[in-house]
Design a protein around this motif. Sequence first.
Motif, PDB file in Angstrom:
ATOM      1  N   THR A 109       0.863  -1.185   0.000  1.00 29.99           N
ATOM      2  CA  THR A 109       0.000   0.000   0.000  1.00 29.99           C
ATOM      3  C   THR A 109       0.897   1.232   0.000  1.00 29.99           C
ATOM      4  OG1 THR A 109      -1.696  -1.166   1.276  1.00 29.99           O
ATOM      5  CG2 THR A 109      -1.832   1.236   1.225  1.00 29.99           C
ATOM      6  N   VAL A 110       0.591   2.194  -0.882  1.00 30.00           N
ATOM      7  CA  VAL A 110       1.309   3.464  -0.903  1.00 30.00           C
ATOM      8  C   VAL A 110       0.302   4.554  -0.571  1.00 30.00           C
ATOM      9  CG1 VAL A 110       2.680   5.080  -2.279  1.00 30.00           C
ATOM     10  CG2 VAL A 110       2.912   2.604  -2.652  1.00 30.00           C
ATOM     11  N   GLU A 111       0.688   5.412   0.396  1.00 32.47           N
ATOM     12  CA  GLU A 111      -0.222   6.474   0.820  1.00 32.47           C
ATOM     13  C   GLU A 111       0.578   7.710   1.206  1.00 32.47           C
ATOM     14  OE1 GLU A 111      -2.169   4.350   3.954  1.00 32.47           O
ATOM     15  OE2 GLU A 111      -0.771   5.052   5.468  1.00 32.47           O
ATOM     16  N   GLY A 112      -0.145   8.805   1.421  1.00 35.32           N
ATOM     17  CA  GLY A 112       0.469  10.048   1.850  1.00 35.32           C
ATOM     18  C   GLY A 112       0.889  10.920   0.689  1.00 35.32           C
ATOM     19  N   GLU A 113       1.214  12.163   1.030  1.00 28.14           N
ATOM     20  CA  GLU A 113       1.719  13.113   0.040  1.00 28.14           C
ATOM     21  C   GLU A 113       3.188  12.818  -0.201  1.00 28.14           C
ATOM     22  OE1 GLU A 113      -0.154  15.452  -1.527  1.00 28.14           O
ATOM     23  OE2 GLU A 113      -1.862  14.570  -0.485  1.00 28.14           O
ATOM     24  N   GLY A 114       3.641  12.999  -1.416  1.00 27.74           N
ATOM     25  CA  GLY A 114       5.037  12.769  -1.770  1.00 27.74           C
ATOM     26  C   GLY A 114       5.117  12.229  -3.174  1.00 27.74           C
ATOM     27  N   ASN A 115       6.331  11.936  -3.603  1.00 26.27           N
ATOM     28  CA  ASN A 115       6.574  11.503  -4.973  1.00 26.27           C
ATOM     29  C   ASN A 115       7.120  10.086  -5.015  1.00 26.27           C
ATOM     30  OD1 ASN A 115       6.035  14.129  -6.240  1.00 26.27           O
ATOM     31  ND2 ASN A 115       7.875  14.769  -5.157  1.00 26.27           N
ATOM     32  N   VAL A 116       6.744   9.372  -6.072  1.00 28.86           N
ATOM     33  CA  VAL A 116       7.343   8.077  -6.381  1.00 28.86           C
ATOM     34  C   VAL A 116       7.872   8.192  -7.807  1.00 28.86           C
ATOM     35  CG1 VAL A 116       6.993   5.602  -6.665  1.00 28.86           C
ATOM     36  CG2 VAL A 116       5.753   6.837  -4.864  1.00 28.86           C
ATOM     37  N   ILE A 117       9.192   8.085  -7.948  1.00 21.27           N
ATOM     38  CA  ILE A 117       9.840   8.228  -9.244  1.00 21.27           C
ATOM     39  C   ILE A 117      10.202   6.837  -9.759  1.00 21.27           C
ATOM     40  CG2 ILE A 117      11.768   9.264 -10.517  1.00 21.27           C
ATOM     41  CD1 ILE A 117       9.838  11.311  -9.167  1.00 21.27           C
ATOM     42  N   VAL A 118       9.785   6.543 -10.994  1.00 21.88           N
ATOM     43  CA  VAL A 118      10.093   5.263 -11.640  1.00 21.88           C
ATOM     44  C   VAL A 118      10.998   5.569 -12.833  1.00 21.88           C
ATOM     45  CG1 VAL A 118       9.155   3.234 -12.801  1.00 21.88           C
ATOM     46  CG2 VAL A 118       7.883   4.286 -10.912  1.00 21.88           C
ATOM     47  N   PRO A 119      12.338   5.361 -12.684  1.00 21.04           N
ATOM     48  CA  PRO A 119      13.256   5.702 -13.772  1.00 21.04           C
ATOM     49  C   PRO A 119      13.376   4.629 -14.844  1.00 21.04           C
ATOM     50  CG  PRO A 119      14.490   5.012 -11.853  1.00 21.04           C
ATOM     51  CD  PRO A 119      13.034   4.995 -11.456  1.00 21.04           C
ATOM     52  N   GLY A 120      12.946   3.416 -14.566  1.00 20.38           N
ATOM     53  CA  GLY A 120      13.091   2.310 -15.513  1.00 20.38           C
ATOM     54  C   GLY A 120      11.893   2.149 -16.416  1.00 20.38           C
ATOM     55  N   LEU A 121      11.875   1.049 -17.142  1.00 20.65           N
ATOM     56  CA  LEU A 121      10.838   0.786 -18.135  1.00 20.65           C
ATOM     57  C   LEU A 121       9.490   0.446 -17.511  1.00 20.65           C
ATOM     58  CD1 LEU A 121      10.447   0.633 -21.184  1.00 20.65           C
ATOM     59  CD2 LEU A 121      11.086  -1.773 -21.071  1.00 20.65           C
ATOM     60  N   TYR A 122       9.504  -0.293 -16.387  1.00 25.04           N
ATOM     61  CA  TYR A 122       8.266  -0.726 -15.750  1.00 25.04           C
ATOM     62  C   TYR A 122       8.287  -0.360 -14.264  1.00 25.04           C
ATOM     63  CZ  TYR A 122       8.338  -3.678 -19.900  1.00 25.04           C
ATOM     64  OH  TYR A 122       8.424  -4.130 -21.189  1.00 25.04           O
ATOM     65  N   GLY A 123       7.126  -0.044 -13.729  1.00 28.94           N
ATOM     66  CA  GLY A 123       7.011   0.346 -12.337  1.00 28.94           C
ATOM     67  C   GLY A 123       6.646  -0.791 -11.416  1.00 28.94           C
ATOM     68  N   PHE A 124       5.382  -0.856 -11.026  1.00 28.89           N
ATOM     69  CA  PHE A 124       4.891  -1.816 -10.054  1.00 28.89           C
ATOM     70  C   PHE A 124       4.084  -2.892 -10.764  1.00 28.89           C
ATOM     71  CE2 PHE A 124       5.605   2.119  -7.992  1.00 28.89           C
ATOM     72  CZ  PHE A 124       5.905   1.861  -6.670  1.00 28.89           C
ATOM     73  N   GLY A 125       4.253  -4.142 -10.360  1.00 25.46           N
ATOM     74  CA  GLY A 125       3.487  -5.212 -10.984  1.00 25.46           C
ATOM     75  C   GLY A 125       3.109  -6.291  -9.990  1.00 25.46           C
ATOM     76  N   THR A 126       1.979  -6.946 -10.266  1.00 30.75           N
ATOM     77  CA  THR A 126       1.627  -8.151  -9.523  1.00 30.75           C
ATOM     78  C   THR A 126       2.161  -9.331 -10.314  1.00 30.75           C
ATOM     79  OG1 THR A 126      -0.544  -8.287 -10.591  1.00 30.75           O
ATOM     80  CG2 THR A 126      -0.438  -7.136  -8.477  1.00 30.75           C
ATOM     81  N   ALA A 127       2.600 -10.358  -9.625  1.00 31.59           N
ATOM     82  CA  ALA A 127       3.254 -11.495 -10.274  1.00 31.59           C
ATOM     83  C   ALA A 127       2.272 -12.300 -11.112  1.00 31.59           C
ATOM     84  CB  ALA A 127       3.900 -12.389  -9.224  1.00 31.59           C
ATOM     85  N   SER A 128       2.798 -12.906 -12.172  1.00 26.74           N
ATOM     86  CA  SER A 128       1.949 -13.682 -13.074  1.00 26.74           C
ATOM     87  C   SER A 128       1.724 -15.107 -12.593  1.00 26.74           C
ATOM     88  CB  SER A 128       2.563 -13.714 -14.477  1.00 26.74           C
ATOM     89  OG  SER A 128       3.838 -14.316 -14.433  1.00 26.74           O
ATOM     90  N   ASP A 129       2.518 -15.561 -11.628  1.00 24.80           N
ATOM     91  CA  ASP A 129       2.434 -16.956 -11.214  1.00 24.80           C
ATOM     92  C   ASP A 129       1.643 -17.183  -9.928  1.00 24.80           C
ATOM     93  OD1 ASP A 129       4.282 -15.717  -9.620  1.00 24.80           O
ATOM     94  OD2 ASP A 129       5.778 -17.309  -9.735  1.00 24.80           O
ATOM     95  N   THR A 130       0.949 -16.166  -9.445  1.00 25.66           N
ATOM     96  CA  THR A 130       0.163 -16.314  -8.228  1.00 25.66           C
ATOM     97  C   THR A 130      -0.958 -15.279  -8.200  1.00 25.66           C
ATOM     98  OG1 THR A 130       0.221 -16.266  -5.810  1.00 25.66           O
ATOM     99  CG2 THR A 130       1.746 -14.824  -6.947  1.00 25.66           C
ATOM    100  N   THR A 131      -2.011 -15.562  -7.487  1.00 21.43           N
ATOM    101  CA  THR A 131      -3.128 -14.610  -7.371  1.00 21.43           C
ATOM    102  C   THR A 131      -3.120 -13.897  -6.028  1.00 21.43           C
ATOM    103  OG1 THR A 131      -4.587 -16.315  -6.493  1.00 21.43           O
ATOM    104  CG2 THR A 131      -4.610 -15.987  -8.881  1.00 21.43           C
ATOM    105  N   THR A 132      -2.039 -13.990  -5.287  1.00 21.01           N
ATOM    106  CA  THR A 132      -2.030 -13.461  -3.923  1.00 21.01           C
ATOM    107  C   THR A 132      -1.239 -12.165  -3.773  1.00 21.01           C
ATOM    108  OG1 THR A 132      -0.161 -14.892  -3.402  1.00 21.01           O
ATOM    109  CG2 THR A 132      -2.364 -15.734  -2.901  1.00 21.01           C
ATOM    110  N   GLY A 133      -0.942 -11.492  -4.871  1.00 18.83           N
ATOM    111  CA  GLY A 133      -0.264 -10.206  -4.818  1.00 18.83           C
ATOM    112  C   GLY A 133      -1.252  -9.077  -5.004  1.00 18.83           C
TER     113      GLY A 133
END
Length: 160
Positions: free
Chosen positions: A61-85
Motif C-alpha cells: 500500500t502506498v499512501e500520503g503526500e510525496g513523490n514516487v519516481i520510476v526511472p526504468g521501463l516498468y514500475g509496479f506489478g503483480t506477479a503472473s504466477d500467483t493470485t495473492t499479490g
Amino acid sequence: MSSKLLEYDKYVKPFEADIELKQALVLDNGKDVVINLNGHTLTMAKITNNYAAVVKNGMLTVEGEGNVIVPGLYGFGTASDTTTGHIVINGGNFVGQNADYLFACYNGSITINGGSFTANYCVLNNFPDDGNDNIMTGTAIVNGGEFTVTGEDEEYPSSV
C-alpha cells in the motif's frame, strides 16, 4: 532501505527522508507493507526489462503526500504466477521518467483510490488471459486519481 522494508511483517513507519532504492522491491511470503511517503520522495531502482516492484504474495500500500519516481521501463506489478499479490494506491505523485507503464496487473489485484500518475505510454495495464495458462487475468479497480500519458508508442496508441 528496501531490505528494511522487507524485514517486517508490516512496515508502516512514515518516511523521514527521501529514499532511493538500489534494487527491485519484491514482496513475498505474505508481507503487508504500507509505504507512507510523508511528503518525501521514493525513487525506485532503475531496472532494465523488469519491474521496480513486484508483489507476489502480500500487499503493498502506498499512501500520503510525496513523490514516487520510476526511472526504468516498468514500475509496479503483480506477479503472473500467483493470485495473492495486491497493490493499493491511496495517494502520492507517481512519475514514470521513461516508464512504458507504471502498473501492470497480471494476477492478483491493483486498486487505485487516489494520487496523480504520469507515464510515457500507459498508467495501468490489466493483462488479459493469454489462453496459454501463462497469464491469468487480474483485477484492476480505479476509484480515483489524475492520469496523464505523455507520449506515443509506435506499436500501440497511448492509453490510461
